[in-house]
Design an enzyme around this catalytic site. Structure first.
Site, PDB file in Angstrom:
ATOM      1  CG  HIS A 122      45.173  44.909  43.484  1.00 40.19           C
ATOM      2  ND1 HIS A 122      44.314  43.829  42.806  1.00 40.19           N
ATOM      3  CD2 HIS A 122      45.484  44.785  44.627  1.00 40.19           C
ATOM      4  CE1 HIS A 122      44.181  43.101  43.138  1.00 40.19           C
ATOM      5  NE2 HIS A 122      44.295  42.338  44.422  1.00 40.19           N
ATOM      6  CG  ASP A 199      42.321  50.851  43.092  1.00 40.11           C
ATOM      7  OD1 ASP A 199      41.921  50.447  43.994  1.00 40.11           O
ATOM      8  OD2 ASP A 199      43.470  49.599  43.130  1.00 40.11           O
ATOM      9  CD  GLN A 202      43.616  47.725  50.578  1.00 40.74           C
ATOM     10  OE1 GLN A 202      43.299  48.330  51.995  1.00 40.74           O
ATOM     11  NE2 GLN A 202      43.338  46.608  50.251  1.00 40.74           N
ATOM     12  CE  LYS A 225      40.322  44.288  48.740  1.00 37.82           C
ATOM     13  NZ  LYS A 225      41.342  43.609  49.467  1.00 37.82           N
ATOM     14  CB  CYS A 363      46.828  41.014  43.961  1.00 44.89           C
ATOM     15  SG  CYS A 363      45.824  39.320  44.250  1.00 44.89           S
TER      16      CYS A 363
END
Ligand code: PMP
Length: 405
Positions: A122, A199, A202, A225, A363
């Site tokens: 991202h 990261d 998600q 999220k 993104c």
């Protein structure tokens, strides 16, 4: 067994009619909907505990501080951190990466040092490193992605050298849904003593995440999220790193003492939390974690896998539709293109059928470039989604085809 009807009742927005059609919300990769429990937590704070934290000695302030700090404990449990001192509240994933880059990166990395990221990152895990590159002359190395959307792990191994001083890679792709072999990535980094940032934006709502098992140095994610509010995020960091890192934002609440000659910073995690934070948001993140923890991870994963598999099967039936990213190990999202039809047109037309999907580069422009496309349409899932909603999407996509036939 997950009681989907009961779960859906926690999200009243799902009853909404959009263009006179029942809403099918398939844009969870952008942000998930919020259950009543989370909305109530925000309301409760403002109605019953509204106050600033860490500063007041009065009753309300003590209550608010307790609720705020309780979330730190819930995050610790959720990701199996060693201590609440490893949990820094931020405004989101983006802020977490920037904090690490501006604090650790800016102070520890020098010209010629190499940072490894991946081609599927991202922008939040690309641009901060580029800013550091422009300032300090670090070198960014990129692990490529195969045609099926999986990471080229051989390339990962071969990119690592004695110049590699940091590795920063996403757990799950927001575009492709690919679950990266994070354990393997971290194991190699640890073998060589290279700090690694995960990261988990998600991943966090879709699978159990264990920072001690991964043995990652840092992890970042966003509350919004994972059924929580916007404007709140988490940075997990190993103790020895957080202790050694300087703060990047100065102000109230991050100090022990201030005079015009000398300021003594507070300890981690507080030295990274300058100013009044998003108190209601952090408390509501606590409610979101309670919500997630009320389910069995195995059941959540099984259900989402089933949904993704069903979406793949159904979408593949549509002539001219191409799924971008077909790797086996997927979670949360399915991206696709339709011959000669711009994804924005797809998104606009399916919206008329009540279906909310995301279209664009998500993104992740460099990832689009590696697939030779500029945009995709993406359906992304959460715990409340159903096969019927996938059917609603498929029906809407057939309409798109009719219009462009
Ligand atoms: N990383 C990934 C994998 C994401 O999906 C997102 C949000 N789309 C981000 C980072 C940025 O998150 P935020 O905008 O909440 O800071």
């Amino acid at each position: 067994m997950l009681d989907i009807a009961k779960i859906r009742a926690d999200f009243p927005i799902l009853e909404k009619q959009v263009h006179k059609k029942t809403l099918a919300y398939l844009d969870n990769g952008a942000t998930t909907l919020k259950p009543n429990q989370v909305v109530s937590a925000v309301e409760k704070h403002y109605k019953e505990e509204c106050s600033n934290i860490h500063r007041g000695i009065h009753w309300l302030s003590e209550r608010a501080t307790e609720s705020y700090e309780a979330t730190r404990g819930k995050v610790k449990e959720l990701i199996n951190a060693d201590s609440t001192d490893n949990i820094v509240f931020t405004s989101g994933t983006t802020a977490g990466v920037n904090l690490v880059v501006q604090s650790y990166g800016r102070n520890k990395l020098n010209a010629g040092d190499e940072v490894i990221i991946s081609a599927m990152e991202h922008h939040a895990n690309i641009v901060p490193w580029q800013m550091l590159r422009d300032e300090k002359g670090i070198v960014i190395k990129v692990v490529p992605v195969f045609e099926d959307g999986s990471l080229d792990m051989e390339a990962y191994y071969s990119l690592i050298s004695d110049k590699t001083k940091f590795i920063s890679i996403m757990y799950v792709s927001n575009v492709l849904g690919t679950i990266n072999p994070m354990q393997e990535i971290c194991d190699k980094a640890n073998e060589l003593g290279i700090p690694v940032l995960v990261d988990a934006a998600q991943a966090i709502a879709h699978m159990p995440v264990d920072v001690q098992e991964l043995n990652c140095t840092f992890m970042v994610f966003s509350a919004h999220k994972m059924y929580g509010p916007t404007g709140v995020g988490v940075l997990y960091g190993k103790t020895e790193y957080l202790e050694a890192m300087p703060p990047v934002t100065g102000g109230g609440d991050m100090i022990l003492s201030v005079s015009f000659d000398k300021t003594v910073y507070n300890v981690a995690p507080y030295k990274f939390e300058a100013g009044t934070p998003n108190i209601a948001g952090v408390i509501a993140l606590g409610a979101a974690i309670d919500y997630i923890q009320s389910f069995d991870w195995k059941e959540v994963e099984e259900r989402e896998e089933e949904l993704i598999e069903y979406a793949h099967e159904q979408l593949q039936e549509i002539p001219g539709l191409k799924i971008i990213g077909t790797a086996k190990n997927k979670s949360g999202a399915v991206s696709f293109t339709m011959k000669d039809i711009h994804p924005h047109d797809i998104g606009t037309i399916v919206d008329r059928s009540g279906v909310a999907i995301r279209t664009g580069h998500h993104c992740a422009q460099p990832l689009m470039e590696s697939f030779g496309i500029v945009a995709t349409a993406r359906a992304s899932f959460a715990i409340y989604n159903t096969k019927e909603e996938v059917d609603q999407l498929v029906k809407a996509l057939k309409k798109v085809q009719e219009i462009f036939a």
